[in-house]
Design a protein around this motif. Structure first.
Motif, short mmCIF file in Angstrom:
data_model
loop_
_atom_site.label_atom_id
_atom_site.label_comp_id
_atom_site.label_asym_id
_atom_site.label_seq_id
_atom_site.Cartn_x
_atom_site.Cartn_y
_atom_site.Cartn_z
N VAL A 1 0.84 -1.20 0.00
CA VAL A 1 0.00 0.00 0.00
C VAL A 1 0.87 1.24 0.00
O VAL A 1 0.62 2.20 -0.75
CB VAL A 1 -0.94 -0.01 1.23
N LYS A 2 1.91 1.23 0.81
CA LYS A 2 2.80 2.40 0.88
C LYS A 2 3.48 2.65 -0.46
O LYS A 2 3.55 3.79 -0.92
CB LYS A 2 3.85 2.19 1.97
N SER A 3 3.98 1.61 -1.09
CA SER A 3 4.67 1.81 -2.37
C SER A 3 3.69 2.30 -3.44
O SER A 3 4.05 3.14 -4.26
CB SER A 3 5.37 0.53 -2.82
N GLY A 4 2.45 1.82 -3.40
CA GLY A 4 1.45 2.30 -4.35
C GLY A 4 1.13 3.77 -4.15
O GLY A 4 0.98 4.53 -5.11
N LEU A 5 1.03 4.18 -2.89
CA LEU A 5 0.76 5.59 -2.61
C LEU A 5 1.94 6.48 -3.00
O LEU A 5 1.76 7.60 -3.47
CB LEU A 5 0.43 5.78 -1.13
N VAL A 6 3.15 5.96 -2.81
CA VAL A 6 4.33 6.72 -3.20
C VAL A 6 4.35 6.94 -4.72
O VAL A 6 4.56 8.05 -5.20
CB VAL A 6 5.63 6.02 -2.73
N LYS A 7 4.08 5.89 -5.49
CA LYS A 7 4.04 6.01 -6.95
C LYS A 7 2.96 6.98 -7.38
O LYS A 7 3.18 7.83 -8.25
CB LYS A 7 3.76 4.65 -7.60
N LEU A 8 1.79 6.87 -6.78
CA LEU A 8 0.68 7.74 -7.14
C LEU A 8 1.00 9.20 -6.82
O LEU A 8 0.71 10.09 -7.63
CB LEU A 8 -0.57 7.30 -6.38
N THR A 9 1.62 9.44 -5.69
CA THR A 9 1.99 10.80 -5.30
C THR A 9 3.03 11.37 -6.24
O THR A 9 2.93 12.53 -6.68
CB THR A 9 2.51 10.83 -3.86
N GLU A 10 4.04 10.57 -6.59
CA GLU A 10 5.09 11.05 -7.50
C GLU A 10 4.51 11.39 -8.87
O GLU A 10 4.84 12.41 -9.46
CB GLU A 10 6.18 10.00 -7.64
N ARG A 11 3.63 10.56 -9.35
CA ARG A 11 3.04 10.80 -10.67
C ARG A 11 2.05 11.95 -10.66
O ARG A 11 1.82 12.57 -11.69
CB ARG A 11 2.39 9.52 -11.19
N SER A 12 1.46 12.23 -9.52
CA SER A 12 0.49 13.32 -9.46
C SER A 12 1.16 14.68 -9.48
O SER A 12 0.56 15.66 -9.90
CB SER A 12 -0.39 13.20 -8.22
N VAL A 13 2.41 14.77 -9.06
CA VAL A 13 3.10 16.07 -9.04
C VAL A 13 3.96 16.31 -10.28
O VAL A 13 4.43 17.43 -10.49
CB VAL A 13 3.95 16.23 -7.76
N GLU A 14 4.19 15.29 -11.09
CA GLU A 14 4.99 15.46 -12.30
C GLU A 14 4.11 16.02 -13.41
O GLU A 14 3.02 15.55 -13.67
CB GLU A 14 5.58 14.12 -12.75
N LYS A 15 4.60 17.04 -14.05
CA LYS A 15 3.83 17.69 -15.11
C LYS A 15 3.85 16.81 -16.37
O LYS A 15 4.88 16.27 -16.74
CB LYS A 15 4.43 19.06 -15.42
N GLY A 16 2.67 16.66 -16.99
CA GLY A 16 2.58 15.90 -18.23
C GLY A 16 2.55 14.40 -18.04
O GLY A 16 2.72 13.64 -18.99
N ASP A 17 2.34 13.91 -16.84
CA ASP A 17 2.35 12.48 -16.56
C ASP A 17 0.97 12.01 -16.11
O ASP A 17 0.85 11.14 -15.27
CB ASP A 17 3.41 12.18 -15.49
N PHE A 18 -0.09 12.60 -16.69
CA PHE A 18 -1.45 12.32 -16.25
C PHE A 18 -1.89 10.91 -16.61
O PHE A 18 -2.58 10.26 -15.85
CB PHE A 18 -2.41 13.36 -16.83
N LYS A 19 -1.47 10.40 -17.76
CA LYS A 19 -1.90 9.06 -18.17
C LYS A 19 -1.32 7.98 -17.25
O LYS A 19 -2.00 7.02 -16.91
CB LYS A 19 -1.51 8.79 -19.62
N SER A 20 -0.07 8.12 -16.87
CA SER A 20 0.50 7.13 -15.95
C SER A 20 -0.11 7.27 -14.55
O SER A 20 -0.25 6.29 -13.82
CB SER A 20 2.02 7.27 -15.87
#
Length: 105
Positions: free
Chosen positions: A68-87
């Motif tokens: 769960v922690k690793s999934g939240l970390v990935k989701l958080t990283e991808r949510s703050v990166e610009k242009g990475d909405f599909k991932s």
């Protein structure tokens, strides 16, 4: 003032002081407190028993939350990166993907 009203005031004050004093005493002395002679024996009896959870409780598995922690970390990283909405959407469930697409417009 008459002598009886002064005497009554003194009696009332004395009663109030006594009630307050007894109330404070009841807060400082816990009910059923062990005497100093009883404390070491009671503490020794408890210390000899190993700590255990009550029946029906289990120890928490700390490693079980790592997915769960690793999934939240990935989701958080991808949510703050610009242009990475599909991932970012790829990490979500189907219902959440639809809600996010509606939000983005």
């Amino acid at each position: 003032m008459s002598m009886t009203s002064i005497t009554q005031r003194k009696q009332l004050r004395l009663a109030a002081v006594a009630v307050i004093g007894l109330g404070m005493l009841s807060f400082t002395l816990p009910a059923g407190a062990a005497t100093p002679d009883q404390r070491p024996a009671a503490a020794g009896a408890q210390a000899s028993q190993p700590l255990a959870l009550p029946a029906g409780f289990e120890n928490k598995n700390v490693n079980a939350d790592s997915g769960v922690k690793s999934g939240l970390v990935k989701l958080t990283e991808r949510s703050v990166e610009k242009g990475d909405f599909k991932s970012f959407l790829g990490e979500l469930t189907t219902q959440d993907k639809e809600r996010a697409r509606e939000f983005k417009g």
